[in-house]
Enzyme design. Sequence first.
Site, PDB file in Angstrom:
ATOM      1  N   MET A 104      22.671  35.214  28.921  1.00 33.87           N
ATOM      2  CA  MET A 104      22.313  33.810  29.158  1.00 33.87           C
ATOM      3  C   MET A 104      21.529  33.205  27.997  1.00 33.87           C
ATOM      4  O   MET A 104      20.464  32.611  28.190  1.00 33.87           O
ATOM      5  CB  MET A 104      21.523  33.693  30.462  1.00 33.87           C
ATOM      6  CG  MET A 104      22.261  34.223  31.673  1.00 33.87           C
ATOM      7  SD  MET A 104      23.841  33.399  31.960  1.00 33.87           S
ATOM      8  CE  MET A 104      23.246  31.867  32.646  1.00 33.87           C
ATOM      9  N   ARG A 105      22.050  33.373  26.806  1.00 39.84           N
ATOM     10  CA  ARG A 105      21.448  32.730  25.638  1.00 39.84           C
ATOM     11  C   ARG A 105      22.538  31.998  24.867  1.00 39.84           C
ATOM     12  O   ARG A 105      23.650  32.518  24.726  1.00 39.84           O
ATOM     13  CB  ARG A 105      20.818  33.766  24.690  1.00 39.84           C
ATOM     14  CG  ARG A 105      19.717  34.587  25.280  1.00 39.84           C
ATOM     15  CD  ARG A 105      18.490  33.810  25.658  1.00 39.84           C
ATOM     16  NE  ARG A 105      17.894  33.070  24.546  1.00 39.84           N
ATOM     17  CZ  ARG A 105      16.976  32.121  24.694  1.00 39.84           C
ATOM     18  NH1 ARG A 105      16.569  31.780  25.904  1.00 39.84           N
ATOM     19  NH2 ARG A 105      16.466  31.503  23.656  1.00 39.84           N
ATOM     20  N   ASP A 153      31.210  27.462  25.415  1.00 41.75           N
ATOM     21  CA  ASP A 153      32.236  27.672  26.450  1.00 41.75           C
ATOM     22  C   ASP A 153      33.559  27.005  26.078  1.00 41.75           C
ATOM     23  O   ASP A 153      34.363  26.661  26.964  1.00 41.75           O
ATOM     24  CB  ASP A 153      31.747  27.153  27.825  1.00 41.75           C
ATOM     25  CG  ASP A 153      30.482  27.877  28.284  1.00 41.75           C
ATOM     26  OD1 ASP A 153      30.335  29.067  27.986  1.00 41.75           O
ATOM     27  OD2 ASP A 153      29.650  27.224  28.935  1.00 41.75           O
ATOM     28  N   ASN A 211      29.401  42.600  36.145  1.00 46.50           N
ATOM     29  CA  ASN A 211      30.546  42.706  35.231  1.00 46.50           C
ATOM     30  C   ASN A 211      30.439  43.971  34.385  1.00 46.50           C
ATOM     31  O   ASN A 211      31.443  44.663  34.157  1.00 46.50           O
ATOM     32  CB  ASN A 211      30.640  41.465  34.351  1.00 46.50           C
ATOM     33  CG  ASN A 211      31.338  40.316  35.052  1.00 46.50           C
ATOM     34  OD1 ASN A 211      32.539  40.355  35.256  1.00 46.50           O
ATOM     35  ND2 ASN A 211      30.567  39.320  35.462  1.00 46.50           N
ATOM     36  N   LEU A 223      24.132  31.098  21.522  1.00 53.28           N
ATOM     37  CA  LEU A 223      24.117  31.821  20.245  1.00 53.28           C
ATOM     38  C   LEU A 223      24.309  30.863  19.073  1.00 53.28           C
ATOM     39  O   LEU A 223      25.026  29.864  19.192  1.00 53.28           O
ATOM     40  CB  LEU A 223      25.221  32.879  20.257  1.00 53.28           C
ATOM     41  CG  LEU A 223      25.010  33.964  21.319  1.00 53.28           C
ATOM     42  CD1 LEU A 223      26.303  34.717  21.583  1.00 53.28           C
ATOM     43  CD2 LEU A 223      23.907  34.922  20.894  1.00 53.28           C
ATOM     44  N   GLU A 283      36.211  38.057  38.553  1.00 56.00           N
ATOM     45  CA  GLU A 283      35.708  38.360  37.199  1.00 56.00           C
ATOM     46  C   GLU A 283      35.824  39.857  36.910  1.00 56.00           C
ATOM     47  O   GLU A 283      36.164  40.271  35.804  1.00 56.00           O
ATOM     48  CB  GLU A 283      34.245  37.933  37.058  1.00 56.00           C
ATOM     49  CG  GLU A 283      34.058  36.435  37.084  1.00 56.00           C
ATOM     50  CD  GLU A 283      32.685  35.979  36.602  1.00 56.00           C
ATOM     51  OE1 GLU A 283      31.751  36.799  36.556  1.00 56.00           O
ATOM     52  OE2 GLU A 283      32.566  34.798  36.254  1.00 56.00           O
ATOM     53  N   HIS A 326      33.157  33.010  31.662  1.00 53.86           N
ATOM     54  CA  HIS A 326      32.461  31.826  32.156  1.00 53.86           C
ATOM     55  C   HIS A 326      32.966  31.515  33.565  1.00 53.86           C
ATOM     56  O   HIS A 326      34.177  31.478  33.793  1.00 53.86           O
ATOM     57  CB  HIS A 326      32.721  30.635  31.227  1.00 53.86           C
ATOM     58  CG  HIS A 326      32.008  29.402  31.674  1.00 53.86           C
ATOM     59  ND1 HIS A 326      30.656  29.229  31.494  1.00 53.86           N
ATOM     60  CD2 HIS A 326      32.447  28.306  32.344  1.00 53.86           C
ATOM     61  CE1 HIS A 326      30.292  28.068  32.012  1.00 53.86           C
ATOM     62  NE2 HIS A 326      31.352  27.488  32.531  1.00 53.86           N
TER      63      HIS A 326
END
Length: 218
Positions: free
Chosen positions: A96-97, A151, A20, A99, A180, A115
Site C-alpha cells: 500500500m505505497r 493502477d 494473496n 511508488l 484474486e 488491484h
Amino acid sequence: MTGASARCRAAILISGGGTNLQAFIDAVRGGTLDLDIAVVISNRADAYGLTRASQAGIETVCIPHKDFDSRDAFDAALAEGIDAYAPDIVILAGFMRILTARFVRRYQGRLLNIHPSLLPLYPGLDTHRRALEAGDRWHGSTVHFVTEELDGGPRIIQGRVPVRPDDDADSLAARVLEVEHRIYPLAAGWLAAGRLVLCDGKAVLDGRELSEPYQYGG
Ligand code: GRF
C-alpha cells in the site's frame, strides 16, 4: 532469469494480511506455480503476511516507510532490499505505497500489481464501496504491469464476481479476494515462464497482444 534451467526468483511486497501471498505459497507448494519466493518484504512490521512467510520458511525483510523522510529515500532503500535477493520478478501483493517513477522504471516489465476492481474502473482506494454506489452488476480484480500511471499499466487478467443485492463492501471484498487468489498466481506463472512480456507498453501473452485483459473463467 539467470540460466535456462534456473527457477524464476520472486520478491513479494506486502503491507497487510497477505492472503494473496498465501495463495502464492500454496500454489508453489501444490506444484501449480513454478516460482522461488526469494523474499517477502513489508513496509509495516505488523503485517500478518510476514508471519505467513516465516511459517513457510521464506526470508522476510521489513523496511518501514516511516523511517524515511521522502518517497525517493524509501524507494531507494526498498530497491536495495529487493536487489539483495536478485529476484527476476517483483510482485506487489497488497503493498500500500505509491511508488516513484524511478522505482517503477527500474523493474519495468518485471513488476506486477493486483488491484481490486475491473480496471480501468476505480483506480485508487475504496473500490468496493465505489462499485456498490455506482450500482454495478459486476465487480472484480485486475492483474496488471506496473507503470508510472497509478493502477494504469497494461492489464493482463481480470476475474469478475457478480454483485449481489445484499452485498456490502466487506462481503464484496471477500468474494473479490477469492478470485484474486486464482488469477494472481496464474499471471505470475505466465511471467515467470516467459510467456508474458511487456512489449512497447503492451502486455503480450504467448506472442499475442492483450488489447483486452484475459478473462478468468472460474
Ligand atoms: C487485495 O485486495 C489487493 O487487490 C489489494 O490489496 C489487497 C491485499 O490483500 N491490492 P491481502 O493482503 O493479499 O490479503
